[in-house]
Design a protein around this motif. Sequence first.
Motif, PDB file in Angstrom:
ATOM      1  N   ALA A  53       0.729  -0.884  -0.024  1.00  0.00           N
ATOM      2  CA  ALA A  53      -0.002  -0.075  -0.037  1.00  0.00           C
ATOM      3  C   ALA A  53       0.812   1.251   0.041  1.00  0.00           C
ATOM      4  CB  ALA A  53      -0.995  -0.056   1.135  1.00  0.00           C
ATOM      5  N   ASN A  54       2.069   1.311   0.880  1.00  0.00           N
ATOM      6  CA  ASN A  54       2.578   2.409   0.777  1.00  0.00           C
ATOM      7  C   ASN A  54       3.572   2.850  -0.611  1.00  0.00           C
ATOM      8  OD1 ASN A  54       2.447   2.766   3.684  1.00  0.00           O
ATOM      9  ND2 ASN A  54       4.438   1.641   3.928  1.00  0.00           N
ATOM     10  N   SER A  55       3.874   1.999  -1.387  1.00  0.00           N
ATOM     11  CA  SER A  55       4.274   2.122  -2.728  1.00  0.00           C
ATOM     12  C   SER A  55       3.360   2.591  -3.529  1.00  0.00           C
ATOM     13  CB  SER A  55       5.159   1.019  -3.302  1.00  0.00           C
ATOM     14  OG  SER A  55       4.470  -0.130  -3.280  1.00  0.00           O
ATOM     15  N   PHE A  56       2.080   1.970  -3.730  1.00  0.00           N
ATOM     16  CA  PHE A  56       0.975   2.562  -4.446  1.00  0.00           C
ATOM     17  C   PHE A  56       0.413   3.913  -3.899  1.00  0.00           C
ATOM     18  CE2 PHE A  56       0.156  -1.895  -5.954  1.00  0.00           C
ATOM     19  CZ  PHE A  56      -0.019  -1.819  -7.273  1.00  0.00           C
ATOM     20  N   ASN A  57       0.393   4.040  -2.601  1.00  0.00           N
ATOM     21  CA  ASN A  57      -0.099   5.357  -2.240  1.00  0.00           C
ATOM     22  C   ASN A  57       1.050   6.642  -2.532  1.00  0.00           C
ATOM     23  OD1 ASN A  57      -2.226   4.210  -1.045  1.00  0.00           O
ATOM     24  ND2 ASN A  57      -1.525   4.165   1.119  1.00  0.00           N
ATOM     25  N   ALA A  58       2.181   6.328  -2.581  1.00  0.00           N
ATOM     26  CA  ALA A  58       3.032   7.443  -2.942  1.00  0.00           C
ATOM     27  C   ALA A  58       2.859   7.637  -4.423  1.00  0.00           C
ATOM     28  CB  ALA A  58       4.339   7.046  -2.656  1.00  0.00           C
ATOM     29  N   ALA A  59       2.853   6.769  -5.246  1.00  0.00           N
ATOM     30  CA  ALA A  59       2.682   6.970  -6.586  1.00  0.00           C
ATOM     31  C   ALA A  59       1.135   7.507  -7.151  1.00  0.00           C
ATOM     32  CB  ALA A  59       2.690   5.457  -7.566  1.00  0.00           C
ATOM     33  N   ILE A  60       0.184   7.341  -6.349  1.00  0.00           N
ATOM     34  CA  ILE A  60      -0.849   7.740  -6.582  1.00  0.00           C
ATOM     35  C   ILE A  60      -0.915   9.383  -6.217  1.00  0.00           C
ATOM     36  CG2 ILE A  60      -3.593   7.640  -5.801  1.00  0.00           C
ATOM     37  CD1 ILE A  60      -3.504   4.788  -5.623  1.00  0.00           C
ATOM     38  N   SER A  61      -0.177   9.267  -5.009  1.00  0.00           N
ATOM     39  CA  SER A  61      -0.220  10.881  -4.432  1.00  0.00           C
ATOM     40  C   SER A  61       0.641  11.812  -5.445  1.00  0.00           C
ATOM     41  CB  SER A  61       0.227  10.812  -3.080  1.00  0.00           C
ATOM     42  OG  SER A  61      -0.495  10.447  -2.061  1.00  0.00           O
ATOM     43  N   CYS A  63       0.700  11.534  -8.742  1.00  0.00           N
ATOM     44  CA  CYS A  63      -0.260  11.783  -9.817  1.00  0.00           C
ATOM     45  C   CYS A  63      -1.283  12.910  -9.133  1.00  0.00           C
ATOM     46  CB  CYS A  63      -1.095  10.709 -10.111  1.00  0.00           C
ATOM     47  SG  CYS A  63      -0.021   9.248 -10.883  1.00  0.00           S
ATOM     48  N   GLU A  64      -1.726  12.832  -8.054  1.00  0.00           N
ATOM     49  CA  GLU A  64      -2.646  13.711  -7.639  1.00  0.00           C
ATOM     50  C   GLU A  64      -1.971  15.068  -7.215  1.00  0.00           C
ATOM     51  OE1 GLU A  64      -4.077  16.514  -4.134  1.00  0.00           O
ATOM     52  OE2 GLU A  64      -2.258  14.837  -4.059  1.00  0.00           O
ATOM     53  N   LYS A  65      -0.754  15.169  -6.980  1.00  0.00           N
ATOM     54  CA  LYS A  65      -0.022  16.337  -6.898  1.00  0.00           C
ATOM     55  C   LYS A  65       0.307  17.037  -8.206  1.00  0.00           C
ATOM     56  CE  LYS A  65       2.050  16.020  -2.218  1.00  0.00           C
ATOM     57  NZ  LYS A  65       1.216  15.050  -1.861  1.00  0.00           N
ATOM     58  N   ALA A  66       0.370  16.174  -9.332  1.00  0.00           N
ATOM     59  CA  ALA A  66       0.857  16.682 -10.569  1.00  0.00           C
ATOM     60  C   ALA A  66      -0.321  17.601 -11.100  1.00  0.00           C
ATOM     61  CB  ALA A  66       1.122  15.583 -11.431  1.00  0.00           C
ATOM     62  N   SER A  67      -1.700  17.298 -10.775  1.00  0.00           N
ATOM     63  CA  SER A  67      -3.028  17.768 -11.052  1.00  0.00           C
ATOM     64  C   SER A  67      -3.032  17.570 -12.569  1.00  0.00           C
ATOM     65  CB  SER A  67      -3.125  19.374 -10.832  1.00  0.00           C
ATOM     66  OG  SER A  67      -2.937  19.682  -9.402  1.00  0.00           O
ATOM     67  N   GLY A  68      -4.287  17.019 -12.985  1.00  0.00           N
ATOM     68  CA  GLY A  68      -4.440  16.489 -14.251  1.00  0.00           C
ATOM     69  C   GLY A  68      -4.013  15.185 -14.723  1.00  0.00           C
ATOM     70  N   GLU A  69      -3.415  14.557 -13.744  1.00  0.00           N
ATOM     71  CA  GLU A  69      -3.020  13.046 -13.776  1.00  0.00           C
ATOM     72  C   GLU A  69      -4.033  12.010 -13.251  1.00  0.00           C
ATOM     73  OE1 GLU A  69      -1.102  12.202 -16.100  1.00  0.00           O
ATOM     74  OE2 GLU A  69      -0.635  14.073 -16.359  1.00  0.00           O
ATOM     75  N   TRP A  70      -5.261  12.290 -12.975  1.00  0.00           N
ATOM     76  CA  TRP A  70      -6.502  11.573 -12.368  1.00  0.00           C
ATOM     77  C   TRP A  70      -6.481  10.247 -13.144  1.00  0.00           C
ATOM     78  CZ3 TRP A  70     -10.477   9.630 -14.914  1.00  0.00           C
ATOM     79  CH2 TRP A  70     -10.822  10.283 -16.267  1.00  0.00           C
ATOM     80  N   GLU A  71      -6.372  10.105 -14.375  1.00  0.00           N
ATOM     81  CA  GLU A  71      -6.521   8.932 -15.163  1.00  0.00           C
ATOM     82  C   GLU A  71      -5.351   7.779 -14.726  1.00  0.00           C
ATOM     83  OE1 GLU A  71      -8.315   9.273 -19.265  1.00  0.00           O
ATOM     84  OE2 GLU A  71      -6.772  10.472 -19.292  1.00  0.00           O
ATOM     85  N   HIS A  72      -4.138   8.325 -14.401  1.00  0.00           N
ATOM     86  CA  HIS A  72      -3.062   7.594 -14.091  1.00  0.00           C
ATOM     87  C   HIS A  72      -3.352   7.083 -12.590  1.00  0.00           C
ATOM     88  CE1 HIS A  72      -0.883   8.934 -17.512  1.00  0.00           C
ATOM     89  NE2 HIS A  72      -0.295   7.818 -17.564  1.00  0.00           N
ATOM     90  N   ALA A  73      -3.765   7.899 -11.640  1.00  0.00           N
ATOM     91  CA  ALA A  73      -4.256   7.628 -10.289  1.00  0.00           C
ATOM     92  C   ALA A  73      -5.252   6.747 -10.382  1.00  0.00           C
ATOM     93  CB  ALA A  73      -4.483   9.201  -9.794  1.00  0.00           C
ATOM     94  N   LEU A  74      -6.055   6.799 -11.080  1.00  0.00           N
ATOM     95  CA  LEU A  74      -7.420   5.722 -11.103  1.00  0.00           C
ATOM     96  C   LEU A  74      -6.831   4.586 -11.756  1.00  0.00           C
ATOM     97  CD1 LEU A  74     -10.471   6.104 -10.594  1.00  0.00           C
ATOM     98  CD2 LEU A  74     -10.853   6.441 -12.754  1.00  0.00           C
ATOM     99  N   TRP A  75      -5.941   4.513 -12.517  1.00  0.00           N
ATOM    100  CA  TRP A  75      -5.341   3.239 -13.112  1.00  0.00           C
ATOM    101  C   TRP A  75      -4.529   2.498 -12.010  1.00  0.00           C
ATOM    102  CZ3 TRP A  75      -0.090   2.226 -14.016  1.00  0.00           C
ATOM    103  CH2 TRP A  75       0.148   0.758 -14.547  1.00  0.00           C
ATOM    104  N   LEU A  76      -3.879   3.231 -11.176  1.00  0.00           N
ATOM    105  CA  LEU A  76      -3.028   2.567 -10.087  1.00  0.00           C
ATOM    106  C   LEU A  76      -3.969   1.972  -8.964  1.00  0.00           C
ATOM    107  CD1 LEU A  76      -0.298   5.290  -9.804  1.00  0.00           C
ATOM    108  CD2 LEU A  76       0.076   2.901 -10.391  1.00  0.00           C
ATOM    109  N   PHE A  77      -5.106   2.916  -8.746  1.00  0.00           N
ATOM    110  CA  PHE A  77      -6.053   2.254  -7.719  1.00  0.00           C
ATOM    111  C   PHE A  77      -6.774   1.055  -8.351  1.00  0.00           C
ATOM    112  CE2 PHE A  77     -10.602   2.488  -6.123  1.00  0.00           C
ATOM    113  CZ  PHE A  77     -10.224   2.111  -4.856  1.00  0.00           C
ATOM    114  N   THR A  78      -7.093   0.874  -9.588  1.00  0.00           N
ATOM    115  CA  THR A  78      -7.523  -0.514 -10.106  1.00  0.00           C
ATOM    116  C   THR A  78      -6.560  -1.455 -10.147  1.00  0.00           C
ATOM    117  OG1 THR A  78      -8.953   0.983 -11.799  1.00  0.00           O
ATOM    118  CG2 THR A  78      -8.610  -1.303 -12.111  1.00  0.00           C
ATOM    119  N   VAL A  79      -5.178  -1.139 -10.245  1.00  0.00           N
ATOM    120  CA  VAL A  79      -4.409  -2.196 -10.250  1.00  0.00           C
ATOM    121  C   VAL A  79      -4.212  -2.708  -8.711  1.00  0.00           C
ATOM    122  CG1 VAL A  79      -1.716  -2.852 -10.336  1.00  0.00           C
ATOM    123  CG2 VAL A  79      -3.000  -1.430 -12.107  1.00  0.00           C
TER     124      VAL A  79
END
Length: 224
Positions: A53-61, A63-79
Amino acid sequence: ALQLFDEMTESRTEPDIITFSATISALEKGAEWEKALHMLSLIATRRSIELNANSFNAAISACEKASGEWEHALWLFTVMMQKHVESTTITFNAIISACEKGGHWEKALQLFDVMMRSKVESNTFTFSSAISACGRDGKWKKAVHMLGEMPRKQLELDTVSFNSTISSCEKGGAWDEALWLCRLMAQGEVESSIITVSSAMRACASGSEWEKALQLYGVMSQRD
């Protein structure tokens, strides 16, 4: 963390999950989402290391901080779900915020509902992000309802959560509710801000309540 990872790679020392997660966290702070995703892909190629979870959370965060990378964040959540990695408060907060920032407010609210049905604990940031999504989607009544749910979950009503709700009311033209929320803030001794007053003022102006808007303008002027 990045320097340590490079040194380990050069010395042919195999990094462990702690090293990978720390490196992704460092990339997250700089909103370097592409490098964070690359680092996550490197973990996936190593059979001896299990994604957590820690590695996924950091990667999703990241994407969130980059603003506009919601699709990548959502893809990571799906994975994460596919790999049966348990989601945490950080996971949901990051993905809800990423969708809200990316303009996909309906998706943000869907994820909020998923979180509420799960056993994952929510916090003030969770609600503030979801309330912001309500405002952008024109659902000010839902925003007010969410704010009312916070004390029931023993969450503190703070300036950010109130501002998000008042802003939602402003976008929905609900000037009377915006003023009621301002009074509620004062009663609860929650500190208001320029955002609080200006949002309420715009709500009044949109409802042709010019006198109330001017009164709020006077309050805002006194702050300067």
